[in-house]
Scaffold this active site. Structure first.
Site, short mmCIF file in Angstrom:
data_model
loop_
_atom_site.label_atom_id
_atom_site.label_comp_id
_atom_site.label_asym_id
_atom_site.label_seq_id
_atom_site.Cartn_x
_atom_site.Cartn_y
_atom_site.Cartn_z
N HIS A 1 0.86 -1.19 0.00
CA HIS A 1 0.00 0.00 0.00
C HIS A 1 0.90 1.24 0.00
O HIS A 1 1.56 1.55 1.00
CB HIS A 1 -0.88 -0.04 1.26
CG HIS A 1 -1.84 1.10 1.38
ND1 HIS A 1 -3.20 0.91 1.52
CD2 HIS A 1 -1.66 2.45 1.42
CE1 HIS A 1 -3.80 2.08 1.64
NE2 HIS A 1 -2.88 3.03 1.58
N CYS B 1 -4.31 10.93 5.08
CA CYS B 1 -4.50 10.50 6.46
C CYS B 1 -4.46 11.70 7.39
O CYS B 1 -3.47 12.44 7.40
CB CYS B 1 -3.41 9.50 6.86
SG CYS B 1 -3.56 8.94 8.57
#
Length: 302
Positions: free
Chosen positions: A206, A239
């Site tokens: 990822h 994030c």
């Protein structure tokens, strides 16, 4: 050159890509987005998450999205704690994602627990999920660098991943959360993980494209024997607990690269581009995907 014939793409746009979007994306737009991505040939996807609507209002319609989009493919729902698991039990979903940061500082910023505390809490939950027949995906955050503590030692990543393997998870998604990893680091870590754990569970890489190295890191992981990658349509994502982190590597950029190298993904780029085009008006951030932007420019000029 060590390359596989087929690569699996796990689409994270509907969850990871939209969770921090400032504007509330209509539920029907999310459902259409997901269905168009599935129509493009994507077989595994993060649909949504059961998190507190107070902290992540974008995911407040999680149950509606799940009810509308479940099929016989893998449809992951992120559940950060016992409360999220209990909400998942009220749906027909059978694919669950949990997450822990290798960095305890990051983990505390994210869910107010140290890494050790999170693992202690998860152990009985994971046992319960396995007994109930759930497919479990463990997302490992800050596997290369932490925005607060700096470089994360590879042995700490391997230790946490091994602990999850011992707990019986089916998949590890190992993340470069702030997009600082380089191809050599990516190859070395995933080569070690594949050597030690590749016969016990699925390994997925990822990458975020904060510094423009995500595609190079994907290629490095292919050389390490990794054939599964998390990507986000349009490069959406980020994030809130990782300052400076930009979106995930764009699904269409990764798929285009893989197809150009002769690797099969089972994904139709034209249909994938349509999915991005239709979600674009509902998001405030710019679509970063090079393939998408080039395609749109070409379309407008013809």
């Amino acid at each position: 050159m060590n390359l596989p014939e087929k690569v699996t793409i796990i689409e994270v746009g509907p969850r990871d890509g939209l969770q921090n979007e400032k504007s509330q994306v209509p539920t029907d737009a999310k459902i259409t987005f997901i269905k168009e991505l599935k129509n493009a040939g994507i077989k595994e996807m993060e649909l949504t998450s059961f998190v507190s609507p107070k902290w992540v209002p974008q995911m407040s319609d999680a149950k509606d999205v799940i009810d509308a989009c479940l099929d016989d493919q893998r449809n992951f729902v992120l559940t950060p704690n016992r409360k999220g698991i209990e909400r998942l039990y009220e749906t027909d979903g059978k694919d669950v994602a949990v997450f822990v940061g290798v960095s305890s500082t990051f983990n505390k910023k994210n869910i107010n627990k140290t890494t050790e505390e999170s693992m202690a809490e998860l152990k009985p939950i994971l046992t319960e999920l396995k007994q109930k027949g759930y497919f479990i995906r463990a997302c490992i955050s800050t596997s290369f660098y932490c925005p607060y503590d700096g470089k994360v030692e590879p042995e700490d990543v391997v230790a946490l991943c091994t602990q999850f393997a011992d707990y019986g998870v089916d998949e590890l998604s190992v993340a470069d959360t702030i997009g600082m990893a380089n191809p050599l680091e990516s190859y070395q870590l995933f080569n070690e993980l594949n050597t030690k754990l590749g016969d016990r569970l699925l390994l997925t890489a990822h990458f975020h494209d904060t510094r423009g190295m995500a595609l190079a890191n994907v290629y490095a992981c292919l050389q390490a024997g990794i054939t599964r990658f998390d990507t986000s349509a349009g490069g959406l994502g980020g994030c809130p607990f990782a300052p400076g982190a930009t979106g995930n590597v764009a699904t269409e950029d990764v798929v285009y690269m893989l197809h150009q190298m002769g690797l099969d993904t089972g994904i139709n780029l034209e249909h994938l581009t349509k999915a991005v085009r239709n979600i674009a008006p509902h998001v405030s951030r710019k679509i970063e995907s090079k393939y998408y932007n080039l395609t749109e420019q070409t379309t407008l000029s013809t």
